[in-house]
Design a protein around this motif. Structure first.
Motif, mmCIF file in Angstrom:
data_model
loop_
_atom_site.group_PDB
_atom_site.id
_atom_site.type_symbol
_atom_site.label_atom_id
_atom_site.label_comp_id
_atom_site.label_asym_id
_atom_site.label_seq_id
_atom_site.Cartn_x
_atom_site.Cartn_y
_atom_site.Cartn_z
ATOM 1 N N GLU A 185 -4.027 8.877 -0.257
ATOM 2 C CA GLU A 185 -4.737 10.148 -0.095
ATOM 3 C C GLU A 185 -3.982 11.264 -0.780
ATOM 4 O OE1 GLU A 185 -2.491 11.531 3.636
ATOM 5 O OE2 GLU A 185 -2.372 10.069 2.052
ATOM 6 N N ARG A 199 2.807 3.463 15.477
ATOM 7 C CA ARG A 199 1.455 4.056 15.499
ATOM 8 C C ARG A 199 1.399 5.299 14.606
ATOM 9 N NH1 ARG A 199 -1.955 1.994 18.973
ATOM 10 N NH2 ARG A 199 -3.075 3.916 19.467
ATOM 11 N N GLY A 200 0.459 6.225 14.912
ATOM 12 C CA GLY A 200 0.364 7.369 13.999
ATOM 13 C C GLY A 200 -0.089 6.902 12.621
ATOM 14 N N THR A 201 0.590 7.380 11.580
ATOM 15 C CA THR A 201 0.259 6.976 10.214
ATOM 16 C C THR A 201 0.843 5.594 9.932
ATOM 17 O OG1 THR A 201 0.184 9.270 9.479
ATOM 18 C CG2 THR A 201 0.541 7.586 7.777
ATOM 19 N N LEU A 202 0.027 4.697 9.423
ATOM 20 C CA LEU A 202 0.434 3.298 9.232
ATOM 21 C C LEU A 202 0.998 3.036 7.842
ATOM 22 C CD1 LEU A 202 -2.665 1.537 10.844
ATOM 23 C CD2 LEU A 202 -0.557 2.306 11.952
ATOM 24 N N ALA A 203 0.514 3.837 6.858
ATOM 25 C CA ALA A 203 0.898 3.578 5.467
ATOM 26 C C ALA A 203 0.401 4.747 4.624
ATOM 27 C CB ALA A 203 0.244 2.283 4.981
ATOM 28 N N TYR A 213 -1.126 -4.542 13.514
ATOM 29 C CA TYR A 213 -2.025 -4.064 12.452
ATOM 30 C C TYR A 213 -2.113 -5.123 11.366
ATOM 31 C CZ TYR A 213 -1.807 0.286 14.948
ATOM 32 O OH TYR A 213 -1.908 1.225 15.935
ATOM 33 N N VAL A 223 -4.998 -3.061 6.009
ATOM 34 C CA VAL A 223 -4.321 -1.803 5.668
ATOM 35 C C VAL A 223 -4.006 -1.756 4.176
ATOM 36 C CG1 VAL A 223 -2.308 -0.330 6.128
ATOM 37 C CG2 VAL A 223 -3.417 -1.572 8.009
ATOM 38 N N HIS A 231 -7.044 -0.894 2.137
ATOM 39 C CA HIS A 231 -7.315 0.551 2.223
ATOM 40 C C HIS A 231 -6.375 1.320 1.297
ATOM 41 C CE1 HIS A 231 -8.320 4.412 4.353
ATOM 42 N NE2 HIS A 231 -7.091 4.712 3.983
ATOM 43 N N GLU A 232 -5.074 0.990 1.387
ATOM 44 C CA GLU A 232 -4.081 1.711 0.575
ATOM 45 C C GLU A 232 -4.323 1.526 -0.909
ATOM 46 O OE1 GLU A 232 -2.934 3.144 3.950
ATOM 47 O OE2 GLU A 232 -2.362 3.874 1.975
ATOM 48 N N HIS A 245 -6.764 3.837 -2.318
ATOM 49 C CA HIS A 245 -6.148 5.120 -2.709
ATOM 50 C C HIS A 245 -5.383 4.976 -4.011
ATOM 51 C CE1 HIS A 245 -7.190 7.273 0.890
ATOM 52 N NE2 HIS A 245 -6.412 6.570 1.693
ATOM 53 N N HIS A 250 -11.088 9.263 0.970
ATOM 54 C CA HIS A 250 -11.671 8.762 2.205
ATOM 55 C C HIS A 250 -13.194 8.878 2.212
ATOM 56 C CE1 HIS A 250 -7.620 9.171 4.439
ATOM 57 N NE2 HIS A 250 -7.832 7.931 4.023
ATOM 58 N N TYR A 281 -12.546 4.542 5.350
ATOM 59 C CA TYR A 281 -12.630 5.439 6.512
ATOM 60 C C TYR A 281 -11.209 5.802 6.940
ATOM 61 C CZ TYR A 281 -14.572 7.356 10.830
ATOM 62 O OH TYR A 281 -14.948 8.191 11.841
ATOM 63 N N PRO A 282 -10.938 7.045 7.355
ATOM 64 C CA PRO A 282 -9.548 7.498 7.566
ATOM 65 C C PRO A 282 -8.776 6.835 8.695
ATOM 66 C CG PRO A 282 -11.045 9.374 7.384
ATOM 67 C CD PRO A 282 -11.895 8.153 7.473
ATOM 68 N N THR A 283 -9.473 6.153 9.613
ATOM 69 C CA THR A 283 -8.720 5.531 10.705
ATOM 70 C C THR A 283 -8.873 4.012 10.681
ATOM 71 O OG1 THR A 283 -10.610 5.813 12.163
ATOM 72 C CG2 THR A 283 -8.911 7.514 12.267
ATOM 73 N N TYR A 284 -7.824 3.335 11.190
ATOM 74 C CA TYR A 284 -7.742 1.871 11.148
ATOM 75 C C TYR A 284 -8.802 1.204 12.025
ATOM 76 C CZ TYR A 284 -5.909 -2.835 11.954
ATOM 77 O OH TYR A 284 -5.764 -4.194 12.052
#
Ligand SMILES: CC(C)C[C@H](CS(C)(=N)=N)C(=O)N[C@H]1Cc2cn(c3ccccc23)CCCCCCNC1=O
Ligand SMILES: [Zn+2]
Length: 168
Positions: A1, A79-83, A111, A116, A119-120, A123, A129, A138-141
């Motif tokens: 992103e 948790r939080g941001t994964l990558a 995860y 993941v 998704h990465e 980007h 997104h 989509y922004p969440t896992y």
């Protein structure tokens, strides 16, 4: 992103990648095959080719790191941001970092690395997104059924970005 920092897309259709630091959650061979599968998802939809290399000037550097790790985007622990991944371009362009404070798995625990990574790499190829919860971007896992990682929208978006790259 972070594609706002880099260009909008790669201007070549063969991209090299190198896997640097690994996670201890999975055997290296499992990480290698999940990363290869995540690239192949986009290769099939875009016509791009991804070649693994051990050379230090690979286009896309893939690493598992924690907290502050040399770029301006330190990770945040479990948790939080994964990558995160940088958009297309020289240097850090395309580079993809996974937070090694997460529990990475090849299945449903923790995860799923395939999901993941796919998704990465979206980007890393220049996708941003999507507001569509069905989209991989989509922004969440969400733990997807690996059979259909890319939604029709994801396929349309990557084709729009890389279609004219191969005008023969
Ligand atoms: C889509 C991913 C594969 C990649 C993105 C990161 S990126 C840069 N590549 N778009 C990601 O990690 N999103 C967060 C977003 C997020 C969800 N929450 C958060 C709480 C704190 C911080 C972030 C989040 C709520 C709690 C759940 C936390 C665990 C799951 N985390 C996420 O889904
Ligand atoms: Zn994202």
């Amino acid at each position: 992103e972070y594609s706002h920092i880099q260009g909008t897309r790669w201007n070549k259709n063969v991209l090299t990648y190198r896997i640097g630091r690994y996670t201890r959650d999975l055997r290296h061979s499992v990480v290698d095959s999940l990363i290869e599968s995540a690239f192949s998802v986009w290769a099939r939809a875009s016509g791009l080719t991804f070649v693994r290399t051990n050379s230090h000037n690979a286009d896309i550097m893939v690493e598992f790191v924690t907290y502050a790790h040399g770029d301006f985007y330190p990770f945040d622990g479990p948790r939080g941001t994964l990558a995160h991944a940088f958009g297309p371009g020289m240097g850090t362009g395309g580079d993809t970092h996974f937070d090694d404070d997460e529990r990475w798995s090849a299945g449903a625990a923790g995860y799923n690395l395939l999901v993941v990574a796919a998704h990465e790499f979206g980007h890393a190829l220049g996708l941003r997104h999507s507001r569509n919860p069905e989209s991989l971007m989509y922004p969440t896992y969400k733990a997807f059924r690996p059979a259909n990682l890319l939604s029709r929208e994801d396929v349309a978006n990557i084709k729009a970005l890389y279609s004219n790259c191969f005008a023969v």
